[in-house]
Design a protein around this motif. Structure first.
Motif, PDB file in Angstrom:
ATOM      1  N   PRO A  97      55.081  32.770  46.088  1.00 13.49           N
ATOM      2  CA  PRO A  97      55.157  34.144  45.935  1.00 13.49           C
ATOM      3  C   PRO A  97      54.704  35.936  46.105  1.00 13.49           C
ATOM      4  CG  PRO A  97      55.811  31.851  44.524  1.00 13.49           C
ATOM      5  CD  PRO A  97      54.802  32.100  45.007  1.00 13.49           C
ATOM      6  N   GLU A  98      55.509  36.266  46.442  1.00 14.88           N
ATOM      7  CA  GLU A  98      54.993  38.301  45.963  1.00 14.88           C
ATOM      8  C   GLU A  98      54.600  38.437  44.600  1.00 14.88           C
ATOM      9  OE1 GLU A  98      56.383  42.341  47.716  1.00 14.88           O
ATOM     10  OE2 GLU A  98      57.934  40.589  47.471  1.00 14.88           O
ATOM     11  N   SER A  99      55.626  37.582  43.838  1.00 15.12           N
ATOM     12  CA  SER A  99      54.513  38.018  42.296  1.00 15.12           C
ATOM     13  C   SER A  99      53.287  37.882  42.131  1.00 15.12           C
ATOM     14  CB  SER A  99      55.499  37.719  41.326  1.00 15.12           C
ATOM     15  OG  SER A  99      55.622  36.348  41.917  1.00 15.12           O
ATOM     16  N   VAL A 100      53.148  36.182  42.374  1.00 18.25           N
ATOM     17  CA  VAL A 100      51.658  35.908  42.703  1.00 18.25           C
ATOM     18  C   VAL A 100      50.620  36.047  43.489  1.00 18.25           C
ATOM     19  CG1 VAL A 100      50.721  33.465  42.773  1.00 18.25           C
ATOM     20  CG2 VAL A 100      52.853  33.296  42.009  1.00 18.25           C
ATOM     21  N   ARG A 101      50.575  36.835  44.903  1.00 18.60           N
ATOM     22  CA  ARG A 101      50.148  37.524  45.246  1.00 18.60           C
ATOM     23  C   ARG A 101      49.500  39.112  44.749  1.00 18.60           C
ATOM     24  NH1 ARG A 101      52.592  38.628  50.063  1.00 18.60           N
ATOM     25  NH2 ARG A 101      54.122  37.206  50.079  1.00 18.60           N
ATOM     26  N   ASN A 102      50.401  39.664  44.289  1.00 22.94           N
ATOM     27  CA  ASN A 102      50.442  40.568  43.400  1.00 22.94           C
ATOM     28  C   ASN A 102      49.845  40.473  43.090  1.00 22.94           C
ATOM     29  OD1 ASN A 102      51.986  42.012  45.678  1.00 22.94           O
ATOM     30  ND2 ASN A 102      53.653  42.389  44.750  1.00 22.94           N
ATOM     31  N   LYS A 103      49.408  39.841  41.833  1.00 25.84           N
ATOM     32  CA  LYS A 103      48.724  39.228  40.453  1.00 25.84           C
ATOM     33  C   LYS A 103      47.222  38.464  40.649  1.00 25.84           C
ATOM     34  CE  LYS A 103      48.227  39.172  36.091  1.00 25.84           C
ATOM     35  NZ  LYS A 103      47.977  40.249  35.084  1.00 25.84           N
ATOM     36  N   HIS A 104      47.654  38.277  41.881  1.00 25.82           N
ATOM     37  CA  HIS A 104      46.001  37.591  42.655  1.00 25.82           C
ATOM     38  C   HIS A 104      45.453  38.978  42.763  1.00 25.82           C
ATOM     39  CE1 HIS A 104      43.171  36.648  45.173  1.00 25.82           C
ATOM     40  NE2 HIS A 104      42.292  35.642  44.181  1.00 25.82           N
ATOM     41  N   GLN A 105      45.926  39.894  43.247  1.00 28.81           N
ATOM     42  CA  GLN A 105      45.274  41.147  44.139  1.00 28.81           C
ATOM     43  C   GLN A 105      44.652  42.571  43.187  1.00 28.81           C
ATOM     44  OE1 GLN A 105      47.897  42.430  47.183  1.00 28.81           O
ATOM     45  NE2 GLN A 105      47.947  40.950  48.166  1.00 28.81           N
ATOM     46  N   THR A 106      45.612  42.767  42.042  1.00 29.66           N
ATOM     47  CA  THR A 106      45.614  43.168  40.601  1.00 29.66           C
ATOM     48  C   THR A 106      44.724  43.221  39.868  1.00 29.66           C
ATOM     49  OG1 THR A 106      47.605  42.379  40.118  1.00 29.66           O
ATOM     50  CG2 THR A 106      47.752  44.854  41.770  1.00 29.66           C
ATOM     51  N   GLY A 107      44.325  41.867  39.698  1.00 30.66           N
ATOM     52  CA  GLY A 107      43.549  40.751  39.222  1.00 30.66           C
ATOM     53  C   GLY A 107      41.814  40.781  39.515  1.00 30.66           C
ATOM     54  N   CYS A 108      41.712  40.629  40.516  1.00 26.63           N
ATOM     55  CA  CYS A 108      40.500  40.166  41.674  1.00 26.63           C
ATOM     56  C   CYS A 108      40.253  42.219  40.709  1.00 26.63           C
ATOM     57  CB  CYS A 108      40.681  39.970  42.888  1.00 26.63           C
ATOM     58  SG  CYS A 108      41.090  38.250  42.503  1.00 26.63           S
ATOM     59  N   ALA A 109      40.736  43.121  41.106  1.00 27.43           N
ATOM     60  CA  ALA A 109      40.851  44.185  41.704  1.00 27.43           C
ATOM     61  C   ALA A 109      39.684  44.800  40.225  1.00 27.43           C
ATOM     62  CB  ALA A 109      41.638  45.304  41.866  1.00 27.43           C
ATOM     63  N   THR A 110      40.814  44.387  39.046  1.00 26.13           N
ATOM     64  CA  THR A 110      40.127  44.637  37.882  1.00 26.13           C
ATOM     65  C   THR A 110      38.930  44.190  37.434  1.00 26.13           C
ATOM     66  OG1 THR A 110      42.508  44.516  36.980  1.00 26.13           O
ATOM     67  CG2 THR A 110      40.616  43.776  35.401  1.00 26.13           C
ATOM     68  N   LEU A 111      38.271  42.162  37.560  1.00 18.15           N
ATOM     69  CA  LEU A 111      38.062  41.943  37.647  1.00 18.15           C
ATOM     70  C   LEU A 111      36.020  42.266  38.361  1.00 18.15           C
ATOM     71  CD1 LEU A 111      39.232  38.017  38.221  1.00 18.15           C
ATOM     72  CD2 LEU A 111      38.079  38.559  35.836  1.00 18.15           C
ATOM     73  N   LEU A 112      36.169  42.954  39.498  1.00 21.88           N
ATOM     74  CA  LEU A 112      35.652  43.786  40.104  1.00 21.88           C
ATOM     75  C   LEU A 112      35.284  44.599  39.879  1.00 21.88           C
ATOM     76  CD1 LEU A 112      36.517  42.540  43.761  1.00 21.88           C
ATOM     77  CD2 LEU A 112      34.893  41.832  43.057  1.00 21.88           C
ATOM     78  N   GLY A 113      36.262  45.226  38.984  1.00 21.07           N
ATOM     79  CA  GLY A 113      36.129  46.684  38.523  1.00 21.07           C
ATOM     80  C   GLY A 113      35.283  46.710  36.716  1.00 21.07           C
ATOM     81  N   ASN A 114      35.620  45.410  36.408  1.00 20.18           N
ATOM     82  CA  ASN A 114      34.969  45.748  35.222  1.00 20.18           C
ATOM     83  C   ASN A 114      34.569  44.246  35.109  1.00 20.18           C
ATOM     84  OD1 ASN A 114      35.429  45.891  32.255  1.00 20.18           O
ATOM     85  ND2 ASN A 114      37.034  46.740  31.963  1.00 20.18           N
ATOM     86  N   GLU A 115      32.528  44.862  34.826  1.00 17.86           N
ATOM     87  CA  GLU A 115      32.709  43.802  34.401  1.00 17.86           C
ATOM     88  C   GLU A 115      32.524  42.744  33.388  1.00 17.86           C
ATOM     89  OE1 GLU A 115      27.057  43.034  33.833  1.00 17.86           O
ATOM     90  OE2 GLU A 115      27.966  45.199  34.445  1.00 17.86           O
ATOM     91  N   ASN A 116      32.622  43.394  31.859  1.00 19.06           N
ATOM     92  CA  ASN A 116      33.070  42.703  30.672  1.00 19.06           C
ATOM     93  C   ASN A 116      34.341  41.723  30.907  1.00 19.06           C
ATOM     94  OD1 ASN A 116      30.945  45.167  29.428  1.00 19.06           O
ATOM     95  ND2 ASN A 116      32.378  45.771  28.832  1.00 19.06           N
TER      96      ASN A 116
END
Length: 359
Positions: A97-116
């Motif tokens: 589902p597109e919503s799952v792909r979008n959440k995966h991408q934005t979530g990964c971006a958040t993880l990469l940008g925030n070490e905490n």
């Protein structure tokens, strides 16, 4: 499937119940039976027990804080296990589902940008996140893994809205998730038996109790032992409802991709014998499929909010007024007829029975 998580949760809640009960019993002995304090150990307890309501307050805060930790950890592990299963359910990344792909991408971006945020999750490296993202960039890729942590970046406590958003973002959306939870038999029984208003308010009150307990605020209302035990029951019920919800979404997707087939429906349930009559479907079945003692099936009803896997413990065929036990039987031989089955799980009338037809 998901039973291990649920069983671990029940074991932990059993420990909380034991501690609550033991503390209550000790308070009764110390307060009501001073004449029985005829040993040095019991005299020590009487002399050193916390004064006033401090013992009750400590039990209140520790039990509720621990219960919420178990609840949140269960939800995150359940969603994480679901995410791991998605490549089995959607062989091509683009079919997600597109919503799952979008959440995966934005979530990964958040993880990469925030070490905490990244450090909240054990053994999660930047390299793994980047690799998982890179693998999904190939069009129609069939070899991919998802970063589960990308779906677990909630900031607020898991009240109704936050909980349902977490589930939907992960693709747990084959049915209305909250409707499933509040109409699950165990949850409804809790609400009815304890004269509660609604599941949403019960969850909201639980989280408010947790926040007050965890943040050092003055505790105005202290739950007694019975009320704490009821809270244990509530957490256990709502988590069981969620585990069956996620299993239902798994079964629903397996049906859509042709990996599960309905073989029949429970038309009678015999509580004392823990057995049932199943009307076998007249739909075409794979020629090599059979029912067999020891084989796993899924028992499902969206209307009744039930989904569980069960093991066949016995098979009996009613033919020519004879009730004959069988260890196995090809489904084509019993097409459009009734047979008797016993499972290792309790069932009820109306459940549909599904069999794995392809691994």
């Amino acid at each position: 499937m998901f039973e291990g998580l649920l069983n671990n949760l029940k074991d932990e809640i059993k420990t909380i119940r034991s501690i609550i009960n033991i503390s209550e019993k000790l308070r009764e002995i110390i307060a009501d039976n001073p004449s029985q304090l005829n040993t040095e150990d019991l005299k020590y307890l009487q002399a050193n027990a916390p004064l006033g309501d401090k013992w009750l307050v400590n039990d209140h805060c520790s039990s509720i804080t621990r219960l919420y930790a178990l609840y949140e950890n269960f939800v995150e592990n359940l969603v994480g296990d679901w995410i791991i299963l998605l490549p089995q359910l959607y062989s091509c990344y683009q079919d997600l589902p597109e919503s799952v792909r979008n959440k995966h991408q934005t979530g990964c971006a958040t993880l990469l940008g925030n070490e905490n945020k990244r450090n909240r999750f054990d053994s999660l490296s930047e390299r793994d996140i980047i690799k998982n993202l890179f693998d999904t960039e190939y069009k129609n890729t069939t070899k991919y893994n998802l970063t589960s942590a990308a779906f677990l970046l909630h900031e607020a406590n898991l009240r109704k809205d936050q909980l349902t958003r977490l589930l939907v973002d992960a693709g747990i959306s084959a049915t209305d998730s909250w409707q499933w939870i509040e109409n699950h038999k165990k949850v409804k029984n809790f609400i009815d038996n304890n004269s509660r208003g609604s599941v949403e308010n019960e969850l909201k009150n639980f989280i408010e109790l947790r926040n007050n307990s965890a943040h050092g605020k003055e505790i105005d209302t202290v739950l007694n032992a019975n009320e704490l035990l009821q809270l244990c029951d509530f957490v256990e019920a709502i988590c069981q409802a969620m585990s069956e919800l996620v299993l239902y979404c798994f079964v629903d997707r397996k049906k859509k991709i042709g990996k599960l087939q309905k073989i029949g429906k429970v038309v009678n349930w015999y509580q004392q014998q823990q057995a049932c009559d199943v009307k076998i479907s007249d739909e075409s079945q794979e020629s090599n499929k059979r029912l067999e003692v020891g084989k796993k099936v899924f028992l499902v009803s969206e209307n009744q909010k039930i989904c569980q896997n069960a093991i066949i413990e016995s098979i009996r065929i009613n033919k020519n007024d004879k009730n004959t036990p069988r260890r196995r039987i090809p489904i084509r031989e019993i097409k459009d007829s009734e047979i008797s089955l016993k499972f290792d799980k309790e069932g009820q009338k109306g459940l549909e029975v599904y069999l794995v037809i392809s691994e």
